[in-house]
Design an enzyme around this catalytic site. Structure first.
Site, mmCIF file in Angstrom:
data_model
loop_
_atom_site.group_PDB
_atom_site.id
_atom_site.type_symbol
_atom_site.label_atom_id
_atom_site.label_comp_id
_atom_site.label_asym_id
_atom_site.label_seq_id
_atom_site.Cartn_x
_atom_site.Cartn_y
_atom_site.Cartn_z
ATOM 1 C CG ASP A 17 -2.054 -0.926 1.183
ATOM 2 O OD1 ASP A 17 -2.429 -1.334 0.074
ATOM 3 O OD2 ASP A 17 -2.581 -1.282 2.262
ATOM 4 N NE ARG A 97 -1.626 2.388 13.545
ATOM 5 C CZ ARG A 97 -0.926 1.727 12.631
ATOM 6 N NH1 ARG A 97 0.343 2.048 12.426
ATOM 7 N NH2 ARG A 97 -1.456 0.768 11.923
ATOM 8 C CG ASP A 126 -4.704 1.656 12.745
ATOM 9 O OD1 ASP A 126 -4.609 1.885 13.970
ATOM 10 O OD2 ASP A 126 -4.511 0.533 12.242
ATOM 11 C CB SER A 177 -4.721 -6.525 7.104
ATOM 12 O OG SER A 177 -4.278 -5.399 7.832
HETATM 13 N N1 ARG Z 1 -8.269 -3.502 15.690
HETATM 14 C C1 ARG Z 1 -7.000 -3.070 16.191
HETATM 15 C C2 ARG Z 1 -7.042 -1.607 16.509
HETATM 16 O O1 ARG Z 1 -7.854 -0.911 15.999
HETATM 17 C C3 ARG Z 1 -5.868 -3.443 15.288
HETATM 18 C C4 ARG Z 1 -5.769 -2.724 13.985
HETATM 19 C C5 ARG Z 1 -4.656 -3.292 13.190
HETATM 20 N N2 ARG Z 1 -4.355 -2.538 12.040
HETATM 21 C C6 ARG Z 1 -4.019 -3.075 10.867
HETATM 22 N N3 ARG Z 1 -3.706 -2.235 9.937
HETATM 23 N N4 ARG Z 1 -4.000 -4.351 10.642
HETATM 24 O O2 ARG Z 1 -6.263 -1.134 17.281
#
Ligand code: ARG
Length: 423
Positions: A17, A97, A126, A177
């Protein structure tokens, strides 16, 4: 497209990506792209990310090793709050993050960029954490989210990459992912999207195959100083190696697997799978030590703070007055959270089997059933009398006015029941 930009700093993981995003941003915004790769403890990926960024058209490829800061300023403060979103998820992705955002914003300011970019989709948490973080720390910066804007699937991205002669790692087609850092590994997508079917073994990497989990339990002792883990089995360790060692040791016993139906900020429910060995061990240990050294009322109030703290972090509100205020409360409770906790790692579980502290509030002479007890049992009668005074009075009042509640017939009027006659 959405107006021209001069210079964009892109959070670059090295994956497909964000690799495609480099030429895409150049074409769609006419902007120079500088990439920023932040090491937050992801095991795979990093490799030759920097060379790849340059090969794919980045003007400059920046790199920051942020592992220590992640542990000290984000993971351990969250540990002090026993952070588990919805009682389950230790917030691994969510905690990294805001740190990535901080570095992104700093790089943008230093390089006089007018925008930052990230590779998040439009369906997840995210994007909220990135956008909100940037808007809070540097309101003048634009945020570009190519994956949210373009309409490419994986095949389109690979075709785009071929067309632009990009240097990418096209790993064998994986439906998953994955996001990794010191605090855990998140796996989404593919068959995991069906909350009814068990996760296939192939999604797990940190917790080994159950056939390989040792047949003997292993003990580990975690030493805390004011809420921060500083020792393993008596050895002093810096935060990063301490977390890494626990991930390895607990992970080998299958500890850390999480299967969670999670509520995302954007209103979606989704099935999430994680491996968070160190985080789960440390939260269990820390909680257990707190149960020894904190008073009942502080524990009770703190659990409300912990829940709210977890939601605030999950929701991408790290940089908010509420998070800071909750943090201040939590910090204040940690002055006596010093001591050792023993855990047994075995077949997927980490069980606390002992805890000790110089600040223990557990008084042997009060608690013991032995001869040396100093607890005044004769005082209990009066205590119970007054403790229940108000509810007893209220109950009597309601009974007198004929509106008893919760009173089964059998308590109201005991009567003989013949076992032969069904009710
Ligand atoms: N659901 C989790 C969160 O929102 C993990 C997200 C993981 N992100 C990813 N790009 N696979 O914190």
């Amino acid at each position: 497209m959405n107006g021209k930009l001069e210079h964009v700093v892109l959070a670059y993981s090295g994956g497909l990506d964000t690799s495609v995003a480099i030429p895409w941003i150049r074409e769609h915004y006419g902007a120079e792209v500088t990439t920023l790769t932040v090491n937050v403890g992801q095991e795979g990926e990093l490799g030759d990310a920097l060379e790849r960024a340059r090969a794919n058209g980045a003007r400059e490829a920046l790199f920051v090793d942020a592992r220590e800061t992640l542990a000290e300023e984000f993971l351990f403060p969250a540990l002090k709050a026993n952070c588990l979103y919805q009682g389950t998820y230790p917030l691994s992705t969510a905690l990294a993050r805001p740190l990535i955002v901080r570095h992104l914003v700093n790089a943008a300011l230093r390089h006089k960029a007018d925008a930052v970019a990230h590779g998040c989709t439009g369906k997840g948490n995210d994007q909220v954490r990135f956008d909100l973080g940037v808007q809070t720390l540097a309101p003048h910066l634009r945020v570009v989210a190519p994956v949210r804007e373009w309409n490419m699937n994986r095949a389109d991205e690979i075709a785009y990459a071929a067309e632009h002669r990009l240097r990418i790692h096209v790993k064998p087609e994986s439906p998953y992912s994955v996001d990794e850092n010191l605090w855990g590994r998140s796996i989404e997508g593919g068959v995991l999207e069906d909350p009814g079917s068990p996760p296939p073994e192939e999604v797990f990497q940190w917790t080994g195959h159950p056939d390989l989990w040792p047949r003997e339990p292993e003990e580990v002792t975690v030493g805390f100083v004011r809420g921060t883990p500083e020792r393993l089995d008596g050895r002093s360790l810096a935060p990063v190696p301490l977390i890494q060692e626990l991930n390895r040791r607990a992970g080998a016993h299958g500890v850390g697997r999480i299967d969670h139906v999670e509520d995302r900020v954007v209103g979606i429910k989704s099935r999430e799978t994680y491996e968070c060995p160190a985080a789960l061990v440390l939260v269990a240990a820390h909680q257990s030590l707190e149960s020894l050294v904190l008073s009942r009322d502080v524990l009770s109030f703190k659990s409300m703070v912990e829940r709210r703290y977890s939601e605030v972090v999950y929701d991408g509100l790290w940089y908010s007055p509420l998070r800071e205020a909750l943090s201040a409360f939590v910090e204040d409770t940690q002055s006596t959270v010093t001591g050792e906790v023993r855990l047994r790692l075995f077949q997927g579980s980490a069980r606390v089997v002992g805890r000790s502290s110089p600040y223990s509030l557990l008084s042997h002479r009060l608690a013991t059933y032995g001869r040396d007890s100093t607890f005044r049992q004769d005082a209990s009668e009066g205590f119970i009398h007054l403790f229940g005074l108000a509810p007893k009075l209220a109950y009597a009042k309601r009974r007198a006015s004929g509106t008893p509640s919760g009173e089964g017939e059998e308590t109201a009027a005991p009567r003989a029941v013949s076992p032969a006659t069904p009710p």
